[in-house]
Design a protein around this motif. Structure first.
Motif, short mmCIF file in Angstrom:
data_model
loop_
_atom_site.label_atom_id
_atom_site.label_comp_id
_atom_site.label_asym_id
_atom_site.label_seq_id
_atom_site.Cartn_x
_atom_site.Cartn_y
_atom_site.Cartn_z
N ASP A 1 1.05 -1.12 -0.05
CA ASP A 1 -0.33 -0.28 0.01
C ASP A 1 0.98 0.95 0.38
O ASP A 1 2.00 1.13 -0.25
CB ASP A 1 -0.99 0.40 0.93
CG ASP A 1 -2.11 1.14 1.44
OD1 ASP A 1 -2.55 1.60 -0.16
OD2 ASP A 1 -3.15 1.06 1.57
N ARG A 2 0.43 2.68 0.87
CA ARG A 2 1.41 3.80 0.48
C ARG A 2 2.79 3.47 0.79
O ARG A 2 3.37 4.47 0.52
CB ARG A 2 0.20 4.81 0.99
CG ARG A 2 0.29 6.06 0.77
CD ARG A 2 -0.37 7.31 0.27
NE ARG A 2 -1.95 7.18 0.13
CZ ARG A 2 -1.59 7.21 -1.42
NH1 ARG A 2 -1.04 8.62 -1.84
NH2 ARG A 2 -3.43 7.32 -1.91
N VAL B 1 5.06 1.38 -1.04
CA VAL B 1 5.29 2.56 -2.48
C VAL B 1 6.41 3.19 -1.73
O VAL B 1 7.39 4.09 -2.70
CB VAL B 1 4.20 3.23 -2.96
CG1 VAL B 1 3.95 3.93 -4.10
CG2 VAL B 1 3.06 2.17 -3.63
N ASP B 2 6.00 4.60 -1.40
CA ASP B 2 6.89 5.30 -0.90
C ASP B 2 8.38 4.90 -0.16
O ASP B 2 9.04 5.53 -1.12
CB ASP B 2 6.39 5.67 1.19
CG ASP B 2 5.37 6.89 0.82
OD1 ASP B 2 4.88 7.40 -0.11
OD2 ASP B 2 4.22 7.37 1.69
N LEU B 3 8.62 3.51 0.25
CA LEU B 3 9.93 3.34 0.27
C LEU B 3 10.47 2.91 -1.06
O LEU B 3 11.33 3.12 -1.56
CB LEU B 3 9.96 1.73 1.50
CG LEU B 3 9.81 1.52 2.85
CD1 LEU B 3 9.53 0.88 2.45
CD2 LEU B 3 10.77 2.87 3.10
N ALA B 4 9.25 2.38 -2.20
CA ALA B 4 9.65 2.00 -3.24
C ALA B 4 10.43 3.23 -3.99
O ALA B 4 11.31 2.55 -5.10
CB ALA B 4 9.20 0.95 -4.17
N VAL B 5 9.68 4.07 -3.83
CA VAL B 5 10.23 5.44 -4.94
C VAL B 5 11.23 5.97 -4.29
O VAL B 5 12.59 6.27 -4.72
CB VAL B 5 8.83 5.94 -4.81
CG1 VAL B 5 9.12 7.99 -5.39
CG2 VAL B 5 7.31 5.46 -5.23
N THR C 1 6.86 -1.33 -9.75
CA THR C 1 5.84 -2.44 -10.81
C THR C 1 5.15 -2.69 -9.91
O THR C 1 5.38 -3.29 -8.45
CB THR C 1 7.13 -2.80 -11.49
OG1 THR C 1 8.31 -2.43 -11.92
CG2 THR C 1 5.92 -3.68 -12.03
N LYS C 2 3.80 -2.48 -9.76
CA LYS C 2 2.67 -3.23 -9.58
C LYS C 2 1.75 -3.58 -10.47
O LYS C 2 1.28 -3.96 -11.56
CB LYS C 2 1.89 -2.11 -8.98
CG LYS C 2 0.66 -2.96 -8.20
CD LYS C 2 -0.44 -2.28 -7.56
CE LYS C 2 -1.36 -2.40 -8.79
NZ LYS C 2 -1.92 -3.87 -9.23
N PRO C 3 1.98 -5.42 -10.41
CA PRO C 3 1.61 -6.22 -10.98
C PRO C 3 0.55 -6.30 -10.76
O PRO C 3 0.05 -6.25 -9.94
CB PRO C 3 2.46 -7.57 -10.32
CG PRO C 3 2.63 -7.28 -8.97
CD PRO C 3 3.25 -5.86 -9.04
N ALA C 4 -0.78 -7.09 -11.72
CA ALA C 4 -1.94 -6.65 -11.18
C ALA C 4 -2.40 -7.85 -9.76
O ALA C 4 -0.92 -9.03 -9.99
CB ALA C 4 -2.26 -7.70 -12.26
N GLU C 5 -3.24 -7.58 -9.07
CA GLU C 5 -3.59 -8.22 -7.93
C GLU C 5 -3.97 -10.20 -8.12
O GLU C 5 -3.35 -10.83 -7.27
CB GLU C 5 -4.38 -7.89 -7.32
CG GLU C 5 -6.09 -7.69 -7.88
CD GLU C 5 -5.75 -6.36 -7.93
OE1 GLU C 5 -4.80 -5.59 -9.09
OE2 GLU C 5 -7.14 -5.80 -8.34
N ILE D 1 1.44 4.81 -6.53
CA ILE D 1 2.12 5.30 -7.50
C ILE D 1 2.18 6.22 -8.51
O ILE D 1 2.68 7.04 -9.13
CB ILE D 1 2.19 3.56 -8.20
CG1 ILE D 1 2.77 2.11 -7.15
CG2 ILE D 1 3.54 4.12 -9.52
CD1 ILE D 1 3.09 1.25 -7.73
N VAL D 2 0.56 6.62 -8.61
CA VAL D 2 0.45 7.55 -9.92
C VAL D 2 0.36 8.56 -8.54
O VAL D 2 0.90 9.55 -9.51
CB VAL D 2 -1.36 6.98 -10.20
CG1 VAL D 2 -1.97 8.13 -10.93
CG2 VAL D 2 -1.16 5.65 -10.49
#
Ligand code: NAI
Ligand code: MG
Length: 490
Positions: free
Chosen positions: A51-52, A55-59, A186-190, A227-228
């Motif tokens: 989740d957010r 995503v923060d860590l990944a970005v 990258t976020k793969p489909a769930e 991500i967006v």
């Protein structure tokens, strides 16, 4: 570990966590979600639900790697060499990857082996060759100046992947991004996170530096939206539904992200009476039923010239009868289950619409078996342009046959859609084929063939089927910014 020649039918699920900065991490919330095998609806694995916070860590990891410059400033040829190595390691695991794709997505193993995974490898090799060929130009400006352009990586890319070709759609986005020197989240489909996670591990093994590729599995409205919206992401590359793309486009406006979209279609596939009917019937069958009908470019509106209509329909019915549905791990299987209950329900609803709107269901029209999400290959005749099955993307094994007699009227009808992804024409008349190819409003046109993809050939949509192109040089350009440098010679 499996080798390329060893057949695998029960792949190991090894990666189920978020891949961030080269580390495998549980989601910050500790939550997980289930991924299922659609042929049996049994749970394969629990996967970290990003989740957010994730995503923060990944970005951050992608940003640090990009701004630190190890990847983007590496000698371009060395970046290419690492990509070749990545492709070689994928090839060593081709059987395992194909089996994992079949397990997670339900597609026939024969397709995963012959198409999905080989195309992944080919795409990465194609773009590896581009890494040291990204050039600018010198510009003859007025005055005593030397002016040149150079192409630079866009930066951190957010990539949102669909479930229909999980590994291949990741490769279409990773390969040009890697060649250009971008880093990515990258976020793969769930529905299908497993091959993307496996590919990330292989990329690390190949020596692609930590932080270049980060993968956050999770759902669209949470991890995807994060991500967006993230100000540290420079571009979004998305493949999926038009309605989702519109949400993304609005949300991305706040940070003026670059966008590329590959969306849906209602692609016209046209058979003229002078076509090789054997090839055309086989092509029309493949164009729609391949991948359980779950293709953005599926030839879902089959326009057939009236003189050969009945003969062609007979052949299509015969082909549907022969189509082998069943266990996707059986190498003889041609059609597996649909991806999930939502898609299964949507397809059955459209079959009802077809019947309600007055089309004739001459083949299939119902589920197959009572276990797993299988739907019989379905064929409607007597379809007219305004029917729901002729207008909307169904994304399942439902083919609509529309009759035509006049070429001018045909082109107008083929173009009477908000989509414009692909089109095909079957004829022995070269002039007719080229005329149709130039008049149809679509990003790809196939003549006497269908679904012929190549990493070198750009792919993307006119109208509401997308924005920008993937693959080829155009696909690479979408991961670069152009910089103009002007030097005074005075
Ligand atoms: P979708 O567009 O919702 O899902 C595609 C990807 O977008 C997934 O990774 C999903 O998690 C993500 N996503 C969803 N909502 C998001 C959001 N608000 N922000 C960021 N990311 C988000 O497509 P879905 O629901 O799986 O399928 C619905 C229909 O979409 C299908 O029936 C088909 O018509 C079409 N579709 C088209 C595809 C194509 O190749 N063009 C692929 C998949 C679906
Ligand atoms: Mg959705």
């Amino acid at each position: 570990m499996a080798t390329a020649t060893e057949k695998v039918t029960s792949p190991q699920v090894r990666q189920t966590e978020c891949f961030i900065g080269g580390k495998w991490l549980s989601s910050a919330s500790g939550k997980t979600f289930e991924t299922l095998h659609p042929a049996t609806e049994e749970v394969i694995a629990e996967v970290a639900e990003g989740d957010r916070a994730d995503v923060d860590l990944a970005v951050d990891a992608a940003r640090e790697q990009f701004d630190g410059g190890e990847w983007s400033r590496m000698d371009a040829r060395d970046r290419g060499l690492l990509m070749y190595r990545f492709a070689d390691l994928l090839e060593e695991e081709v059987e395992e990857l194909a089996a994992l794709e079949t397990l997670d997505n339900g597609k026939p193993i024969a397709d995963a082996r012959a198409a999905d995974i080989p195309l992944v490898i080919d795409c990465i090799r194609y773009y590896a060759g581009w890494a040291d060929k990204i050039q600018g130009s010198t510009v003859p400006v007025r005055g005593d100046y030397f002016c040149y352009t150079q192409r630079e990586p866009v930066g951190v890319i957010g990539q949102i992947i669909p479930w229909n070709f999980p590994a291949l759609m990741a490769a279409w986005k990773w390969a040009p991004a890697l060649a250009a020197g971008c880093t990515m989240v990258t976020k793969p489909a769930e529905q299908t996170p497993l091959t993307c996670l496996r590919m990330a591990r292989i990329a690390q093994k190949a020596g692609i530096p930590d932080g270049v590729i980060n993968v956050v599995p999770g759902y669209g409205p949470t991890a995807g939206a994060a991500i967006v919206e993230h100000p540290g992401v420079d571009k979004i590359a998305f493949t999926g539904e038009l309605a989702t793309a519109k949400i993304i486009q609005r949300a991305a406006a706040d940070t003026m992200k670059r966008l590329t979209f590959e969306l849906g279609g209602k692609s016209p596939n046209v058979i003229f009476a002078d076509a090789d009917l054997d090839a055309a019937a086989e092509g029309a069958h493949f164009a729609l039923y391949f991948n359980q009908g779950q293709c953005c470019c599926a030839g879902s509106r089959l326009f057939v010239e009236d003189k050969v209509h009945d003969e062609l329909v007979d052949r299509l019915i015969e082909k549907n009868k022969d189509r082998r549905l069943g266990d996707p791990f059986d190498p003889e299987t041609e059609q597996g289950p649909q991806i999930d209950q939502d898609q299964f329900d949507k397809i059955l609803k459209y079959i009802e619409y077809g019947n309600e709107d007055g089309a004739s269901c001459v083949s299939g029209g119902e589920r197959y078996g009572d276990r797993g999400l299988f739907i019989k290959p379905t064929l409607f005749t007597g379809v007219t342009d305004e029917m729901r099955i002729a207008r909307d993307e169904i994304f399942g094994p439902v083919l609509s046959v529309l009759k035509f007699s006049e070429v001018d009227e045909l082109v107008q009808r083929a173009n009477n859609t908000n989509f414009g992804l692909a089109a095909a024409v079957w004829t022995r008349d070269v002039a007719k084929a080229h005329r149709f190819a130039s008049q149809v409003r679509a990003g790809t046109v196939w003549v006497n063939c269908y679904d012929v993809f190549d990493a070198a050939a750009p792919f993307g949509g006119f109208k509401q089927s997308g924005m920008g192109r993937e693959l080829g040089e155009a696909g690479l350009a979408a991961y670069t910014e152009s910089k103009t440098v002007t030097v005074s010679l005075g």
